[in-house]
Every structure is written in structure tokens, then in C-alpha cells.
Design an enzyme around this catalytic site. Structure first.
Site, PDB file in Angstrom:
ATOM      1  CG  ASP A  53      -5.143  -7.213  -1.005  1.00  0.00           C
ATOM      2  OD1 ASP A  53      -4.157  -7.690  -0.413  1.00  0.00           O
ATOM      3  OD2 ASP A  53      -6.293  -7.200  -0.508  1.00  0.00           O
ATOM      4  NE  ARG A  82      -4.474  12.411  15.157  1.00  0.00           N
ATOM      5  CZ  ARG A  82      -4.268  13.685  14.787  1.00  0.00           C
ATOM      6  NH1 ARG A  82      -3.824  13.963  13.571  1.00  0.00           N
ATOM      7  NH2 ARG A  82      -4.501  14.673  15.623  1.00  0.00           N
TER       8      ARG A  82
HETATM    9  C1  LIG Z   1      -6.846 -10.249   0.798  1.00  0.00           C
HETATM   10  C2  LIG Z   1      -7.233  -9.394   1.958  1.00  0.00           C
HETATM   11  N1  LIG Z   1      -7.146  -8.069   1.852  1.00  0.00           N
HETATM   12  C3  LIG Z   1      -7.494  -7.246   2.871  1.00  0.00           C
HETATM   13  C4  LIG Z   1      -7.978  -7.762   4.065  1.00  0.00           C
HETATM   14  C5  LIG Z   1      -8.396  -6.814   5.177  1.00  0.00           C
HETATM   15  O1  LIG Z   1      -7.459  -6.812   6.193  1.00  0.00           O
HETATM   16  P1  LIG Z   1      -7.795  -6.497   7.733  1.00  0.00           P
HETATM   17  O2  LIG Z   1      -8.635  -7.615   8.233  1.00  0.00           O
HETATM   18  O3  LIG Z   1      -6.437  -6.422   8.356  1.00  0.00           O
HETATM   19  O4  LIG Z   1      -8.521  -5.205   7.780  1.00  0.00           O
HETATM   20  C6  LIG Z   1      -8.086  -9.144   4.220  1.00  0.00           C
HETATM   21  C7  LIG Z   1      -8.615  -9.706   5.487  1.00  0.00           C
HETATM   22  O5  LIG Z   1      -8.993 -10.865   5.551  1.00  0.00           O
HETATM   23  C8  LIG Z   1      -7.705  -9.983   3.147  1.00  0.00           C
HETATM   24  O6  LIG Z   1      -7.804 -11.314   3.231  1.00  0.00           O
END
Ligand SMILES: Cc1ncc(COP(=O)(O)O)c(C=O)c1O
Length: 372
Positions: free
Chosen positions: A170, A47
Site C-alpha cells: 500500500d 464496466r
Molecule cells: C493507507 C490507506 N490505505 C487504504 C485506504 C482506503 O482507501 P479508500 O478510503 O479510498 O477506500 C486508506 C483510506 O484512508 C488509507 O489511508
């Protein structure tokens, strides 16, 4: 090293004992302690760390030009770790069209812990006026999901710097091949590695990458270890394997998406196309300045309403009608249905994750699906 070389080599270690060229999967959850109370292999308990996870983290931070990375069991776990690392009572500025899973997480899991203001991140004045004394985090997502809005990272970072706000981006849609948020001034990059980095729609994962190993990063590492939302060694292995080809896959995704966007843009049954590679896209100029390619995601509005959009979604044959993105296979979805009640996504919008099949086959499929 260039990104294609980093992608292949930075996440792989030749096995010291067998000399296997590809790193084995270390399933052991525990590691032997030496006579001095040390851990000669460098690992204690899986972990906290594991050979496959540290290889994945190595390649991730090098791809993004950061100084360290934490891998998680999903993109949402990665994003959630940033919110957890904020002191209680923090205020977050986030995009009005933030990925709905993370927006729901802030609204539901962090209700009563943090406050949030959702802003159109393309409106710099609106962002600046949303800043409060307790604003600790600015969350960026560009291109955004599903409207492919482009926010000006450098200008937003300038606002954040003035007010001592951490900026996290992101980068799931763009990937480090097409956008490097740390070079543009961001502090943290987040990924759903489930998407383009893994690339084959068969492994869930998430990641955070940091510019500096500062106190905020130490909190993130601590939460990763203590909360335990870590990926399994097999997940790490599969993600590292996917990453090896990601730069070449991305070039094909982007080339196909550009062709499909241009095709849809002139189609009489299409009201509007959202793709930053089109010169008509409102964020095109900023995208050309801060990105090195337009990636493989696009959305379009079908003329008419939800009925017409659903007909197209039901008619496609090569595209799978499914959510998610970033795999080699093309996907198409009626986005408002996935986002559920309260969505602001137009009811006639279809979101497309353009795969790396032959673009002409994909266009033929759309052509027959748009005959309704
Ligand atoms: C732009 C974006 N950020 C974050 C996520 C979340 O990722 P996860 O589905 O791997 O938890 C997604 C999932 O579709 C996404 O499209």
C-alpha cells in the site's frame, strides 16, 4: 520520461475528432459495434473498460514503473480485489498497524475464507516465523498508518521470494514520487487514489499496479470487470486531473511536514512525534535508503491523555478536524476515535495530514491550539 512529465502526459489523449487538448469525459456506457462484429473504437461496455479509465490506468502504471494498472471505485475495493484473487484457504501476513479499513475487511469479509497473521513488519524475524505453507500474500504498508513505521521493503521481499509469496504494498502515504515499491521488488502496488494522487479530497478511488501481467494479474483484471467496483468516467477524469500536479504538491506537502515535525518535536506539550524525516525516528535510516522524501503525514502524542489531545483537536482553526489525508488542505484527527473499539492507537495521538498552505500559518495554528 521523468515523473513530472509522466504525470501530465501519460493520462491524457488529445481528442481525435474535436482536437480538444484535454481528453473529454466519455459518459456513454456502451460503444458501437462495427459491421464485422469488431469494436473499432476499442471499447465495448464501460464496466469492462472506458476511455477515461484506460487513461487513468495508463498514467498510474507508468508512475509506478509497472506494466499494467486496474482502477477501482475506492482504495478498499482495490485492496479487496487482491484478497479476492487469492485461492480460498490462503494465509496472509499483514502489518499489525495495517490501515484499519483493510484490516476490518480481512477480518470480517474474508473470515472463513482466508487466514491472517498480523505482525510488526519492522521485526524481520517475526515476519519470517509467521510464514506458513499456505502463506500466499505479504501485505506491506510503509510508512504505516498512523504510527509512520517504516518497514524494510527489500528485506521483506527477500523473505517472500524464498517462500514464493506475492508481495503487495500500500503506497498511499508515500506516493510514487517518494517510493517505488516495484523497483524495490514488490509484485503489486496498491493506492487509495482518494488521497495524494487525486489530491483535492473530492473524488474516491483506488488502484492496483502490477510488475508483471502474470496469472495472478489476470485474476485481478477478471475480478475488476466481473465484480464491477469500477470508478465512473467523471471520477477517472478528476483523478487524472489531480495526478497532473501531484509531484509538485508532494514536494510542498513534504517540506511543510518536515518543518511542522521539527516544530512539534521541540514543543513542551508534545510527548513524541512520529515522522520518518526526523533523525530520531527509528525507521529514519531505512526511509532515507528506500524513499526519496518523507511525504506529508505525521502523528504526535500530546502530553497528558485523551482529554488534552481532544482539546488540541478542538482548538485548531486552519486545520480541519477530519479524517482522510492527502488533500491540499491540512487535516488533523484524534485517530483512536476514528479507528473505534479495539484500536491499539494511543489515546493521546493526533494524526496530521499536512497540506500545502504556508507552513508558518500552520505552525501558528498549532502554537495557539497547544496552549491548553
Ligand atoms: C493507507 C490507506 N490505505 C487504504 C485506504 C482506503 O482507501 P479508500 O478510503 O479510498 O477506500 C486508506 C483510506 O484512508 C488509507 O489511508
Amino acid at each position: 520520461m521523468k515523473i513530472e512529465t509522466i504525470a501530465i502526459h501519460a493520462g491524457n489523449k488529445v481528442d481525435k475528432s474535436s482536437k480538444a487538448v484535454i481528453q473529454p469525459i466519455s459518459l456513454s456506457t456502451t460503444f458501437e459495434r462495427g459491421p464485422e462484429g469488431d469494436y473499432p473504437g476499442g471499447y465495448i461496455y464501460t464496466r469492462a473498460d472506458n476511455p477515461n479509465r484506460s487513461s487513468l490506468e495508463q498514467v498510474l502504471y507508468q508512475l509506478e514503473g509497472g506494466s499494467d494498472a486496474c482502477a477501482f471505485s475506492s482504495g478498499n475495493a482495490a485492496g479487496g480485489c487482491v484478497f479476492q484473487a487469492l485461492e480460498a484457504g490462503s494465509h496472509i501476513i499483514a502489518p499489525a498497524d495495517m490501515y484499519h479499513g483493510l484490516r476490518n475487511q480481512i477480518n470480517e469479509v474474508f473470515r472463513g475464507i482466508h487466514e491472517v497473521t498480523y505482525v510488526d513488519m519492522t521485526d524481520l524475524a517475526a515476519v519470517e516465523s509467521a510464514v506458513r505453507p499456505m502463506t500466499k500474500l505479504m501485505w506491506l504498508e510503509t510508512p504505516s498508518n498512523p504510527l509512520l513505521k517504516i518497514s524494510d521493503i527489500k528485506s521483506l521481499v527477500k523473505i517472500a521470494r524464498k517462500h514464493n509469496i506475492i508481495v503487495a504494498c500500500d503506497n498511499t502515504f508515500a506516493t510514487p514520487l517518494f517510493q517505488r515499491p516495484i523497483e524495490l521488488g514488490c509484485d503489486i502496488v496498491m493506492h487509495s487514489t482518494t488521497k495524494y494522487l487525486g489530491g483535492h479530497s473530492d473524488v474516491l478511488g483506488g488502484a492496483l499496479i502490477t510488475r508483471d501481467k502474470n496469472d495472478f494479474w489476470k485474476r485481478i483484471r477478471n475480478i475488476q470487470e466481473l465484480s464491477g467496483a469500477v470508478p465512473s468516467p467523471l471520477d477517472c477524469y478528476l483523478t487524472v486531473r489531480g495526478i497532473k500536479t501531484f509531484p509538485y504538491r508532494m514536494k510542498a506537502h513534504a517540506a511543510n511536514a518536515q518543518k511542522i515535525a521539527e516544530y512539534l518535536n521541540q514543543h513542551s506539550s508534545v510527548e513524541k512525534v512520529y515522522y520518518p524525516g526526523l533523525s530520531s525516528h527509528p525507521g529514519h535510516e531505512i526511509a532515507m535508503d528506500q524513499m526519496h522524501g518523507s511525504s506529508g503525514m505525521l502523528s504526535f502524542l500530546v502530553k497528558g491523555g485523551i482529554g488534552e489531545a481532544l482539546k488540541v483537536a478542538n482548538n485548531v482553526k486552519i486545520f480541519a478536524q477530519a479524517t482522510s489525508l492527502g488533500g491540499v488542505e491540512s487535516l488533523l484527527e484524534h485517530r483512536a476515535s476514528i479507528e473505534g473499539p479495539g484500536t491499539k492507537t494511543p489515546q493521546n495521538l493526533l494524526r496530521v495530514s499536512v497540506g500545502i498552505e504556508n507552513a508558518d500559518d500552520l505552525i501558528d495554528d498549532l502554537e495557539q491550539a497547544l496552549k491548553f
